[in-house]
Design an enzyme around this catalytic site. Structure first.
Site, PDB file in Angstrom:
ATOM      1  N   ASP A 170      -4.896  -5.171 -18.559  1.00  0.00           N
ATOM      2  CA  ASP A 170      -3.980  -4.025 -18.632  1.00  0.00           C
ATOM      3  C   ASP A 170      -4.113  -3.285 -19.963  1.00  0.00           C
ATOM      4  O   ASP A 170      -3.121  -2.753 -20.497  1.00  0.00           O
ATOM      5  CB  ASP A 170      -2.515  -4.484 -18.427  1.00  0.00           C
ATOM      6  CG  ASP A 170      -2.308  -5.117 -17.061  1.00  0.00           C
ATOM      7  OD1 ASP A 170      -2.998  -4.722 -16.108  1.00  0.00           O
ATOM      8  OD2 ASP A 170      -1.445  -6.009 -16.948  1.00  0.00           O
ATOM      9  N   HIS A 217      -0.156   0.452 -13.323  1.00  0.00           N
ATOM     10  CA  HIS A 217       0.591  -0.731 -13.751  1.00  0.00           C
ATOM     11  C   HIS A 217       2.055  -0.353 -13.923  1.00  0.00           C
ATOM     12  O   HIS A 217       2.375   0.666 -14.544  1.00  0.00           O
ATOM     13  CB  HIS A 217       0.014  -1.253 -15.076  1.00  0.00           C
ATOM     14  CG  HIS A 217       0.683  -2.506 -15.534  1.00  0.00           C
ATOM     15  ND1 HIS A 217       0.425  -3.728 -14.961  1.00  0.00           N
ATOM     16  CD2 HIS A 217       1.639  -2.717 -16.470  1.00  0.00           C
ATOM     17  CE1 HIS A 217       1.178  -4.653 -15.542  1.00  0.00           C
ATOM     18  NE2 HIS A 217       1.928  -4.055 -16.458  1.00  0.00           N
ATOM     19  N   MET A 277      -4.189  -7.371  -6.738  1.00  0.00           N
ATOM     20  CA  MET A 277      -3.659  -8.409  -7.606  1.00  0.00           C
ATOM     21  C   MET A 277      -4.704  -9.474  -7.946  1.00  0.00           C
ATOM     22  O   MET A 277      -4.446 -10.667  -7.885  1.00  0.00           O
ATOM     23  CB  MET A 277      -2.406  -9.034  -6.972  1.00  0.00           C
ATOM     24  CG  MET A 277      -1.338  -8.003  -6.641  1.00  0.00           C
ATOM     25  SD  MET A 277      -0.907  -6.892  -8.011  1.00  0.00           S
ATOM     26  CE  MET A 277       0.282  -7.904  -8.858  1.00  0.00           C
ATOM     27  N   ASN A 333      -6.457   1.889 -12.739  1.00  0.00           N
ATOM     28  CA  ASN A 333      -5.417   0.987 -12.256  1.00  0.00           C
ATOM     29  C   ASN A 333      -4.056   1.615 -12.511  1.00  0.00           C
ATOM     30  O   ASN A 333      -3.901   2.396 -13.456  1.00  0.00           O
ATOM     31  CB  ASN A 333      -5.511  -0.342 -13.023  1.00  0.00           C
ATOM     32  CG  ASN A 333      -4.469  -1.345 -12.585  1.00  0.00           C
ATOM     33  OD1 ASN A 333      -4.220  -1.521 -11.390  1.00  0.00           O
ATOM     34  ND2 ASN A 333      -3.834  -2.011 -13.539  1.00  0.00           N
ATOM     35  N   GLY A 348       0.792  -1.232   0.000  1.00  0.00           N
ATOM     36  CA  GLY A 348       0.000   0.000   0.000  1.00  0.00           C
ATOM     37  C   GLY A 348       0.823   1.280   0.000  1.00  0.00           C
ATOM     38  O   GLY A 348       0.355   2.305   0.491  1.00  0.00           O
ATOM     39  N   SER A 349       2.006   1.248  -0.612  1.00  0.00           N
ATOM     40  CA  SER A 349       2.763   2.504  -0.673  1.00  0.00           C
ATOM     41  C   SER A 349       2.036   3.520  -1.569  1.00  0.00           C
ATOM     42  O   SER A 349       2.101   4.728  -1.312  1.00  0.00           O
ATOM     43  CB  SER A 349       4.195   2.273  -1.150  1.00  0.00           C
ATOM     44  OG  SER A 349       4.227   1.884  -2.499  1.00  0.00           O
ATOM     45  N   GLU A 353       5.393   6.258  -9.367  1.00  0.00           N
ATOM     46  CA  GLU A 353       3.974   5.957  -9.106  1.00  0.00           C
ATOM     47  C   GLU A 353       3.383   6.910  -8.070  1.00  0.00           C
ATOM     48  O   GLU A 353       2.258   7.387  -8.236  1.00  0.00           O
ATOM     49  CB  GLU A 353       3.829   4.516  -8.598  1.00  0.00           C
ATOM     50  CG  GLU A 353       4.167   3.473  -9.644  1.00  0.00           C
ATOM     51  CD  GLU A 353       3.866   2.056  -9.188  1.00  0.00           C
ATOM     52  OE1 GLU A 353       3.856   1.789  -7.971  1.00  0.00           O
ATOM     53  OE2 GLU A 353       3.639   1.202 -10.056  1.00  0.00           O
TER      54      GLU A 353
HETATM   55  C1  GAR Z   1       2.720  -1.168  -7.651  1.00  0.00           C
HETATM   56  O1  GAR Z   1       4.011  -1.140  -8.174  1.00  0.00           O
HETATM   57  C2  GAR Z   1       1.705  -1.285  -8.768  1.00  0.00           C
HETATM   58  O2  GAR Z   1       2.102  -0.693  -9.951  1.00  0.00           O
HETATM   59  C3  GAR Z   1       1.632  -2.776  -8.930  1.00  0.00           C
HETATM   60  O3  GAR Z   1       1.678  -3.273  -7.623  1.00  0.00           O
HETATM   61  C4  GAR Z   1       2.491  -2.425  -6.829  1.00  0.00           C
HETATM   62  C5  GAR Z   1       1.775  -2.155  -5.530  1.00  0.00           C
HETATM   63  O4  GAR Z   1       2.612  -1.457  -4.651  1.00  0.00           O
HETATM   64  N1  GAR Z   1       0.436  -3.184  -9.616  1.00  0.00           N
HETATM   65  C6  GAR Z   1       0.384  -4.187 -10.468  1.00  0.00           C
HETATM   66  O5  GAR Z   1       1.331  -4.888 -10.728  1.00  0.00           O
HETATM   67  C7  GAR Z   1      -0.971  -4.401 -11.086  1.00  0.00           C
HETATM   68  N2  GAR Z   1      -0.866  -5.298 -12.179  1.00  0.00           N
HETATM   69  P1  GAR Z   1       2.048  -0.837  -3.314  1.00  0.00           P
HETATM   70  O6  GAR Z   1       1.223  -1.920  -2.622  1.00  0.00           O
HETATM   71  O7  GAR Z   1       3.268  -0.486  -2.526  1.00  0.00           O
HETATM   72  O8  GAR Z   1       1.199   0.345  -3.667  1.00  0.00           O
END
Ligand code: GAR
Length: 201
Positions: A146, A110, A91, A108, A14-15, A174
């Site tokens: 995606d 990605h 996910m 979303n 969840g960053s 991000e």
């Molecule tokens: C992020 O890097 C996001 O882009 C990716 O999961 C990570 C979650 O990080 N998403 C995917 O791969 C979706 N297909 P977080 O939990 O630290 O926010």
């Protein structure tokens, strides 16, 4: 006037949620109304609790079909009536029942420069292919993997062969991009019209 309500779905650390919390915690027009996770141990749930945001764990393994799980999520979301549903490291593939309900209100993030590197393990594949550039994409979700209309992207030059270092750099992109896109959507500067993306930015 009521605030623009954002719901976040996640499965992990969840960053991105944290970046969204930090950006909008004192915002006059945008509020984070709830957080949902399909993983009990997701640290994102703790981040939500710390920020006093209603949060829910729904175990997808308790549902016999993808649709039943999605209906459960929709039932929770219905109580909050979000203007935007934000997938932040969620996910699980959402079924058409969910996607069609929130079409144009579902985004979303990605970790790749879509349409390149759909799916998982994007950083590894980027390094394996000696790509010069890598990045992140925020897109509206439709019923393709995606593949929905792109809101915005950020890129960087790949200057490391270390996957953790690359992931960290991508996360930093991000954390800037996602809150920015949410703000643009809340202010009707990015939206979907008949499946086409409109940008007034
Ligand atoms: C992020 O890097 C996001 O882009 C990716 O999961 C990570 C979650 O990080 N998403 C995917 O791969 C979706 N297909 P977080 O939990 O630290 O926010």
């Amino acid at each position: 006037m009521s605030k623009f309500k954002v719901a976040v779905l996640l499965s992990g650390g969840g960053s991105n949620l944290q970046a969204i919390i930090d950006k909008f915690k004192s915002d006059e027009t945008i509020e984070l109304s709830c957080v949902l996770s399909n993983k009990k141990e997701a640290y994102g749930l703790k981040r939500a609790s710390k920020a006093n945001i209603d949060n829910f764990y729904v175990d997808h393994t308790n549902y016999s079909s993808r649709e039943d799980f999605d209906r459960e999520l929709m039932g929770i979301l219905e109580k909050y009536k979000p203007d935007l549903v934000v997938l932040a490291g969620f996910m699980r593939i959402l079924s058409p029942i969910f996607v069609n309900q929130y079409l144009g209100k579902l985004i979303n993030i990605h970790p790749s420069l879509l349409p390149k590197y759909k799916g998982l393990d994007t950083h590894k594949r980027v390094l394996d292919n000696n790509e010069e550039y890598h990045g992140v994409t925020v897109h509206f979700v439709d019923n393709t993997l995606d593949g929905g209309p792109i809101c915005a992207q950020s890129s960087l030059k790949v200057e490391t062969t270390d996957i953790d270092e690359l992931q960290k750099a991508i996360h930093e992109l991000e954390h800037e991009l996602y809150p920015w896109v949410i703000n643009q959507i809340a202010n009707k500067k990015i939206y979907l019209s008949d499946g086409e993306i409109i940008k007034k930015v």
